[in-house]
Enzyme design. Structure first.
Site, PDB file in Angstrom:
ATOM      1  N   LYS A 250       0.724  -1.174   0.040  1.00  0.00           N
ATOM      2  CA  LYS A 250       0.067   0.006  -0.057  1.00  0.00           C
ATOM      3  C   LYS A 250       0.958   1.386   0.114  1.00  0.00           C
ATOM      4  O   LYS A 250       0.534   2.285  -0.555  1.00  0.00           O
ATOM      5  CB  LYS A 250      -1.006  -0.084   1.231  1.00  0.00           C
ATOM      6  CG  LYS A 250      -1.942  -1.123   0.920  1.00  0.00           C
ATOM      7  CD  LYS A 250      -2.743  -1.480   2.204  1.00  0.00           C
ATOM      8  CE  LYS A 250      -3.670  -2.464   2.067  1.00  0.00           C
ATOM      9  NZ  LYS A 250      -4.279  -3.212   3.244  1.00  0.00           N
TER      10      LYS A 250
ATOM     11  N   ASP B 234     -11.531   2.244   3.906  1.00  0.00           N
ATOM     12  CA  ASP B 234     -11.783   0.835   3.903  1.00  0.00           C
ATOM     13  C   ASP B 234     -13.583   0.653   4.046  1.00  0.00           C
ATOM     14  O   ASP B 234     -13.563  -0.298   3.762  1.00  0.00           O
ATOM     15  CB  ASP B 234     -11.135   0.365   5.329  1.00  0.00           C
ATOM     16  CG  ASP B 234     -10.335  -1.114   4.964  1.00  0.00           C
ATOM     17  OD1 ASP B 234     -10.382  -1.406   3.595  1.00  0.00           O
ATOM     18  OD2 ASP B 234      -9.627  -1.814   5.813  1.00  0.00           O
TER      19      ASP B 234
ATOM     20  N   GLN C 244      -4.910  -1.786   9.457  1.00  0.00           N
ATOM     21  CA  GLN C 244      -4.704  -3.247   8.798  1.00  0.00           C
ATOM     22  C   GLN C 244      -5.304  -4.324   9.670  1.00  0.00           C
ATOM     23  O   GLN C 244      -4.691  -4.226  11.031  1.00  0.00           O
ATOM     24  CB  GLN C 244      -3.270  -3.200   8.530  1.00  0.00           C
ATOM     25  CG  GLN C 244      -2.884  -4.636   7.783  1.00  0.00           C
ATOM     26  CD  GLN C 244      -3.422  -4.834   6.196  1.00  0.00           C
ATOM     27  OE1 GLN C 244      -3.295  -3.685   5.500  1.00  0.00           O
ATOM     28  NE2 GLN C 244      -3.999  -5.794   6.095  1.00  0.00           N
TER      29      GLN C 244
END
Ligand code: NAD
Length: 292
Positions: A58, A125, A102
């Site tokens: 990322k 997200d 994450q």
């Protein structure tokens, strides 16, 4: 039973490249106007090797596309209040448009409490209840990256979703449930199957579009596949074969590929598009904030 000698390989790297090219051009324009660029903060807690690779990818993608990127590496022993304090400071940080935690998190941390503490306008997200609620309503919002990536692949290859029978295997909040809603919003007739589904092979066999998000290597074989189906394999599973580590999907690619019309490979299918969608969501969040 018709046998297709060669299915169309739905190349996620190609799809991701196209999305990323558009982002690069938009960022070039922002730079020429001397505006700040979109910023993404990724929070990694602990030493899970797969998570470390995802976070590194990322960060690389941000740098390649010209986004500002911060990675916060925190020890697995960190307290919940310290994580919440960091998120609160990122919520108020003007350089940051997107915050990604994450997953998975260490067991002592309350995942829902942590995800719910992200400012929904920075929730790239798409897992905040506010954004999931908007997704349910069919409103424009920040949508989870992998599900959005699945739709992006289907659209890139002009695969008609409307009116199709779509079967999604897996009902997680990260993939299965949101991809089902996105498909329904695109007018598919959607069935969600999971570990408790009876006669799952028969259910899967109804699918014009079969989406697999299970996490079981090569579970899906030709007995699950309708002739001419489109298969999107979200699963990423690590296998050791003859002493060699390899990544495989939920679908036994070799076994089904003569039966289906099109299929995503693993690796090189949904994975790269997920990262492209994260970049795209960060740009979207930036534009939304700049327009206020
Ligand atoms: P999860 O463990 O949260 O959910 C798995 C789902 O599969 C559950 O709903 C469960 O009911 C179902 N399931 C389990 N065993 C089954 C069986 N035998 N038959 C039918 N259904 C079964 O996992 P997740 O977070 O949704 O991820 C699923 C897979 O997708 C994993 O392999 C993960 O690594 C992968 N993934 C890939 C990406 C990507 O970018 N490509 C992103 C996220 C997740």
């Amino acid at each position: 039973m018709t046998v297709n000698s060669k299915p169309l390989i739905l190349n996620g790297r190609l799809v991701a490249d196209e999305v990323q090219k558009n982002i690069i051009s938009e960022i070039e324009i922002l730079k020429s106007q001397q505006k700040r660029v979109p910023g993404l903060a990724v929070v990694l807690i602990g030493n899970d090797p797969a998570s470390q690779i995802y976070v590194k990818n990322k960060d690389i993608a941000c740098k390649k596309l010209g986004l500002y990127s911060e990675v916060h590496n925190l020890p697995s022993t960190i307290s919940e209040s310290e994580v919440l304090n960091l998120i609160s400071s990122l919520n108020f940080n003007n350089k940051i448009d997107g915050i990604l935690i994450q997953l998975p998190l260490p067991n002592h941390l309350n995942k829902e409490k942590i995800l719910d503490s992200i400012d929904p306008t920075k929730d790239v997200d798409g897992l905040h209840p506010y954004n999931l609620g908007k997704l349910m309503r069919g409103d424009k919002t920040l949508t989870p990256c992998t599900p959005q990536g699945v739709i992006e692949i289907l659209k890139h290859y002009s695969i008609n979703i409307s009116g199709c029978s779509a079967v999604v295997i897996g009902r997680s909040i990260l993939v299965g449930k949101p991809v089902s809603i996105l498909l329904a919003n695109e007018n598919a007739t959607v069935t969600i199957a999971h570990s408790k589904t009876k006669n799952i092979e028969e259910v899967a066999k109804n699918a014009d579009i079969l989406i697999s998000a299970i996490g079981k290597p090569k579970l899906i074989t030709k007995n699950w596949i309708k002739d001419g189906a489109i298969i999107i394999d979200v699963g990423i599973n690590r296998l050791q074969e003859n002493g060699v580590n390899k990544l495989v999907g939920d679908v036994d690619f070799e076994n089904v590929n003569q039966l289906c019309k099109a299929i995503t490979p693993v690796p090189g299918g949904v994975g790269p598009v997920t990262i492209a969608m994260l970049m795209s969501n960060t740009l979207k969040a930036y534009k939304e904030r700049m327009s206020k």
